[in-house]
Scaffold this motif. Structure first.
Motif, PDB file in Angstrom:
ATOM      1  N   ALA A  31      35.896  55.608 -47.506  1.00  0.00           N
ATOM      2  CA  ALA A  31      34.598  56.247 -47.286  1.00  0.00           C
ATOM      3  C   ALA A  31      34.752  57.569 -46.539  1.00  0.00           C
ATOM      4  O   ALA A  31      33.991  58.516 -46.778  1.00  0.00           O
ATOM      5  N   TYR A  32      35.749  57.648 -45.650  1.00  0.00           N
ATOM      6  CA  TYR A  32      35.945  58.865 -44.866  1.00  0.00           C
ATOM      7  C   TYR A  32      36.864  59.874 -45.558  1.00  0.00           C
ATOM      8  O   TYR A  32      36.961  61.023 -45.109  1.00  0.00           O
ATOM      9  N   SER A  33      37.546  59.473 -46.616  1.00  0.00           N
ATOM     10  CA  SER A  33      38.469  60.393 -47.287  1.00  0.00           C
ATOM     11  C   SER A  33      37.980  60.823 -48.667  1.00  0.00           C
ATOM     12  O   SER A  33      38.655  61.598 -49.348  1.00  0.00           O
ATOM     13  N   ASP A  34      36.822  60.332 -49.091  1.00  0.00           N
ATOM     14  CA  ASP A  34      36.198  60.734 -50.359  1.00  0.00           C
ATOM     15  C   ASP A  34      34.949  61.542 -50.018  1.00  0.00           C
ATOM     16  O   ASP A  34      33.981  60.994 -49.487  1.00  0.00           O
ATOM     17  N   PRO A  35      34.930  62.846 -50.289  1.00  0.00           N
ATOM     18  CA  PRO A  35      33.785  63.662 -49.857  1.00  0.00           C
ATOM     19  C   PRO A  35      32.455  63.211 -50.431  1.00  0.00           C
ATOM     20  O   PRO A  35      31.415  63.352 -49.797  1.00  0.00           O
ATOM     21  N   ARG A  36      32.451  62.658 -51.649  1.00  0.00           N
ATOM     22  CA  ARG A  36      31.195  62.208 -52.244  1.00  0.00           C
ATOM     23  C   ARG A  36      30.616  61.010 -51.489  1.00  0.00           C
ATOM     24  O   ARG A  36      29.406  60.844 -51.401  1.00  0.00           O
ATOM     25  N   GLN A  37      31.478  60.155 -50.939  1.00  0.00           N
ATOM     26  CA  GLN A  37      30.997  59.044 -50.123  1.00  0.00           C
ATOM     27  C   GLN A  37      30.665  59.512 -48.710  1.00  0.00           C
ATOM     28  O   GLN A  37      29.640  59.125 -48.138  1.00  0.00           O
ATOM     29  N   TRP A  47      18.841  65.486 -42.903  1.00  0.00           N
ATOM     30  CA  TRP A  47      19.821  66.569 -42.896  1.00  0.00           C
ATOM     31  C   TRP A  47      21.072  66.117 -43.650  1.00  0.00           C
ATOM     32  O   TRP A  47      22.166  66.024 -43.072  1.00  0.00           O
ATOM     33  N   PRO A  48      20.966  65.796 -44.923  1.00  0.00           N
ATOM     34  CA  PRO A  48      22.132  65.308 -45.666  1.00  0.00           C
ATOM     35  C   PRO A  48      23.232  66.363 -45.758  1.00  0.00           C
ATOM     36  O   PRO A  48      22.973  67.556 -45.833  1.00  0.00           O
ATOM     37  N   ALA A  49      24.472  65.882 -45.733  1.00  0.00           N
ATOM     38  CA  ALA A  49      25.631  66.771 -45.808  1.00  0.00           C
ATOM     39  C   ALA A  49      26.056  66.955 -47.258  1.00  0.00           C
ATOM     40  O   ALA A  49      25.845  66.087 -48.099  1.00  0.00           O
ATOM     41  N   ARG A  50      26.678  68.081 -47.519  1.00  0.00           N
ATOM     42  CA  ARG A  50      27.275  68.360 -48.817  1.00  0.00           C
ATOM     43  C   ARG A  50      28.587  69.091 -48.592  1.00  0.00           C
ATOM     44  O   ARG A  50      28.615  70.180 -48.005  1.00  0.00           O
ATOM     45  N   PHE A  51      29.696  68.467 -49.029  1.00  0.00           N
ATOM     46  CA  PHE A  51      31.008  69.098 -48.883  1.00  0.00           C
ATOM     47  C   PHE A  51      31.270  69.986 -50.099  1.00  0.00           C
ATOM     48  O   PHE A  51      31.358  69.520 -51.220  1.00  0.00           O
ATOM     49  N   GLU A  52      31.393  71.283 -49.829  1.00  0.00           N
ATOM     50  CA  GLU A  52      31.598  72.246 -50.913  1.00  0.00           C
ATOM     51  C   GLU A  52      33.068  72.429 -51.256  1.00  0.00           C
ATOM     52  O   GLU A  52      33.411  72.736 -52.395  1.00  0.00           O
ATOM     53  N   THR A  53      33.949  72.270 -50.262  1.00  0.00           N
ATOM     54  CA  THR A  53      35.398  72.326 -50.503  1.00  0.00           C
ATOM     55  C   THR A  53      36.027  71.132 -49.802  1.00  0.00           C
ATOM     56  O   THR A  53      35.497  70.620 -48.803  1.00  0.00           O
ATOM     57  N   TRP A  54      37.179  70.691 -50.322  1.00  0.00           N
ATOM     58  CA  TRP A  54      37.836  69.514 -49.746  1.00  0.00           C
ATOM     59  C   TRP A  54      39.331  69.591 -50.040  1.00  0.00           C
ATOM     60  O   TRP A  54      39.780  69.290 -51.130  1.00  0.00           O
ATOM     61  N   ASN A  55      40.107  70.014 -49.042  1.00  0.00           N
ATOM     62  CA  ASN A  55      41.566  70.062 -49.140  1.00  0.00           C
ATOM     63  C   ASN A  55      42.117  69.085 -48.111  1.00  0.00           C
ATOM     64  O   ASN A  55      42.391  69.442 -46.963  1.00  0.00           O
ATOM     65  N   HIS A  56      42.277  67.822 -48.544  1.00  0.00           N
ATOM     66  CA  HIS A  56      42.610  66.734 -47.625  1.00  0.00           C
ATOM     67  C   HIS A  56      44.120  66.681 -47.408  1.00  0.00           C
ATOM     68  O   HIS A  56      44.799  65.723 -47.778  1.00  0.00           O
ATOM     69  N   THR A  57      44.648  67.714 -46.764  1.00  0.00           N
ATOM     70  CA  THR A  57      46.063  67.798 -46.406  1.00  0.00           C
ATOM     71  C   THR A  57      46.157  68.387 -45.008  1.00  0.00           C
ATOM     72  O   THR A  57      45.231  69.077 -44.546  1.00  0.00           O
ATOM     73  N   ILE A  58      47.271  68.121 -44.316  1.00  0.00           N
ATOM     74  CA  ILE A  58      47.445  68.708 -42.995  1.00  0.00           C
ATOM     75  C   ILE A  58      47.454  70.229 -43.121  1.00  0.00           C
ATOM     76  O   ILE A  58      48.200  70.799 -43.918  1.00  0.00           O
ATOM     77  N   GLY A  59      46.583  70.870 -42.373  1.00  0.00           N
ATOM     78  CA  GLY A  59      46.413  72.310 -42.481  1.00  0.00           C
ATOM     79  C   GLY A  59      45.345  72.705 -43.476  1.00  0.00           C
ATOM     80  O   GLY A  59      44.938  73.873 -43.530  1.00  0.00           O
ATOM     81  N   GLU A  85      46.994  57.770 -43.032  1.00  0.00           N
ATOM     82  CA  GLU A  85      46.293  56.792 -43.871  1.00  0.00           C
ATOM     83  C   GLU A  85      46.850  55.392 -43.686  1.00  0.00           C
ATOM     84  O   GLU A  85      48.082  55.208 -43.708  1.00  0.00           O
ATOM     85  N   PRO A  86      46.003  54.344 -43.498  1.00  0.00           N
ATOM     86  CA  PRO A  86      44.545  54.365 -43.364  1.00  0.00           C
ATOM     87  C   PRO A  86      44.102  54.223 -41.916  1.00  0.00           C
ATOM     88  O   PRO A  86      42.997  53.746 -41.642  1.00  0.00           O
ATOM     89  N   ARG A  87      44.960  54.637 -40.963  1.00  0.00           N
ATOM     90  CA  ARG A  87      44.713  54.360 -39.544  1.00  0.00           C
ATOM     91  C   ARG A  87      43.903  55.430 -38.829  1.00  0.00           C
ATOM     92  O   ARG A  87      43.395  55.191 -37.740  1.00  0.00           O
ATOM     93  N   GLY A  88      43.783  56.603 -39.454  1.00  0.00           N
ATOM     94  CA  GLY A  88      42.995  57.621 -38.785  1.00  0.00           C
ATOM     95  C   GLY A  88      43.355  59.027 -39.213  1.00  0.00           C
ATOM     96  O   GLY A  88      44.278  59.246 -40.006  1.00  0.00           O
ATOM     97  N   PHE A  89      42.648  59.974 -38.666  1.00  0.00           N
ATOM     98  CA  PHE A  89      42.920  61.384 -38.930  1.00  0.00           C
ATOM     99  C   PHE A  89      42.282  62.201 -37.812  1.00  0.00           C
ATOM    100  O   PHE A  89      41.439  61.717 -37.044  1.00  0.00           O
ATOM    101  N   SER A  90      42.698  63.468 -37.706  1.00  0.00           N
ATOM    102  CA  SER A  90      42.172  64.375 -36.689  1.00  0.00           C
ATOM    103  C   SER A  90      41.782  65.679 -37.359  1.00  0.00           C
ATOM    104  O   SER A  90      42.454  66.147 -38.295  1.00  0.00           O
ATOM    105  N   VAL A  91      40.668  66.262 -36.869  1.00  0.00           N
ATOM    106  CA  VAL A  91      40.198  67.525 -37.422  1.00  0.00           C
ATOM    107  C   VAL A  91      39.744  68.434 -36.290  1.00  0.00           C
ATOM    108  O   VAL A  91      39.384  67.974 -35.203  1.00  0.00           O
ATOM    109  N   LEU A  92      39.760  69.719 -36.562  1.00  0.00           N
ATOM    110  CA  LEU A  92      39.019  70.688 -35.769  1.00  0.00           C
ATOM    111  C   LEU A  92      37.684  70.858 -36.458  1.00  0.00           C
ATOM    112  O   LEU A  92      37.635  71.250 -37.627  1.00  0.00           O
ATOM    113  N   ASP A  93      36.607  70.529 -35.764  1.00  0.00           N
ATOM    114  CA  ASP A  93      35.259  70.588 -36.336  1.00  0.00           C
ATOM    115  C   ASP A  93      34.523  71.752 -35.689  1.00  0.00           C
ATOM    116  O   ASP A  93      34.422  71.832 -34.455  1.00  0.00           O
ATOM    117  N   GLY A  94      34.045  72.668 -36.508  1.00  0.00           N
ATOM    118  CA  GLY A  94      33.331  73.823 -35.970  1.00  0.00           C
ATOM    119  C   GLY A  94      32.254  74.314 -36.912  1.00  0.00           C
ATOM    120  O   GLY A  94      32.148  73.871 -38.061  1.00  0.00           O
TER     121      GLY A  94
END
Length: 326
Positions: A31-37, A47-59, A85-94
């Motif tokens: 659910a957290y790694s599929d942008p549509r979910q 305030w629904p979210a919409r992910f316009e780009t998704w590059n699920h790799t480090i960096g 995967e599947p224990r977690g991930f970290s992001v810079l959110d801005g």
């Protein structure tokens, strides 16, 4: 309610969210790694979210936006720092501007998502770290605590099969707070046909009638943002009651997934009620979600007390019978 605790630590400049889900860790990870979910619950109701780009790799980077019911837009991004995967991930959110550049006057934060098995379910701990106390307080002042609770309350519908979650449950009404109510109903039919049933007068008149014994005498639809609309009903035969109607303006129209309008009783000065209708299809069934915003608690209680939900359920049954199964 998945969220069991939200804790802010002004000394260590962190905010920690703890939630529990009735789903295995692999399902939560998906659910957290599929942008549509993810976009089905990342933004709070309205305030629904919409992910316009998704590059699920480090960096890599994911750009998303959240759209308010009156056309407001908040743009943000994730930069993926760690993925385990599947224990977690970290992001810079801005936050970002229209060109995708970070917004200097709004705070950025590091978010660490950690998932661990908890019996037959999953516990998630999300820790957000800020550069200053001012940045932490700014996010709190923006309503992130209550917004997080309301957003996470939507995840149960994502983690379970949609039919398992909602089929046969009828029209469900949830009072989110004193001025917001969420109404959900799963109908057995595809999104494109459900959207047509909401926007084509000849179809609307077949089902949007409330209890038996009423007919729609006027149906003027709004098909784009800024359009006016007007609907009227009258009793038929021996049915008791007086003719009535609603009118208003379309505030946002995004075919075939969202339509937002304000609504008032014809011939009055209000009060206006905001209706934010969203549609989501899975396995040939469509979940209709109506977020209603009232001016105050008294108006909310008065409208809910009219038997509105019962009338909506009769209409939805008619929608399935007269339109979707036709």
């Amino acid at each position: 309610m998945p969220v069991i605790d939200i804790n802010t630590d002004t000394e260590n400049l962190t905010m920690t969210v703890t939630a529990e889900f009735a789903a295995p860790i692999e399902r939560v990870w998906h659910a957290y790694s599929d942008p549509r979910q993810l976009e089905r619950f990342w933004g709070p109701p309205g305030w629904p979210a919409r992910f316009e780009t998704w590059n699920h790799t480090i960096g890599g980077r994911a750009d998303y936006s959240m759209s308010g019911p009156r056309g407001e837009t908040s743009r943000a991004y994730w930069e993926f720092l760690e993925i385990n995967e599947p224990r977690g991930f970290s992001v810079l959110d801005g936050f970002r501007d229209d060109d995708g550049n970070p917004t200097a006057d709004l705070p950025a934060m590091r978010m660490d998502f950690t998932f661990e098995s908890a019996g037959e379910g999953t516990r998630m701990v999300t820790s957000s770290r800020f550069d200053s106390l001012e940045a932490l307080q700014q996010v709190i002042d923006m309503g992130v605590i209550e917004g997080t609770r309301m957003a996470m309350a939507q995840i149960d519908a994502v983690l379970r099969d949609l039919r398992e979650y909602a089929q046969g449950k009828g029209t469900r009404v949830e009072e989110l707070d004193d001025t917001h109510v969420r109404i959900t109903r799963l109908v057995d039919g595809p999104l494109d046909l459900v959207w047509r049933a909401y926007t084509e007068p000849e179809l609307i008149k077949k089902w949007m009638l409330g209890p038996d014994g009423w007919e729609m005498t006027e149906c003027e639809v709004g098909l784009k943002t800024g359009d006016r609309y007007r609907n009227s009903w009258a009793p038929v035969g021996d049915t008791e009651g007086e003719a009535f109607g609603f009118e208003g303006e379309m505030l946002l129209v995004e075919p075939p997934r969202r339509a937002v309008s304000n609504e008032r009783m014809q011939g009055t000065d209000g009060p206006d009620v905001l209706n934010d209708v969203n549609f989501y299809e899975e396995d040939g069934a469509t979940l209709i979600t109506v977020l209603m915003e009232f001016p105050d608690k008294d108006t909310r209680d008065m409208i809910l007390g009219t038997g509105m939900a019962d009338g909506m359920e009769e209409s939805y049954k008619r929608l399935e019978r007269e339109v979707l199964a036709a």
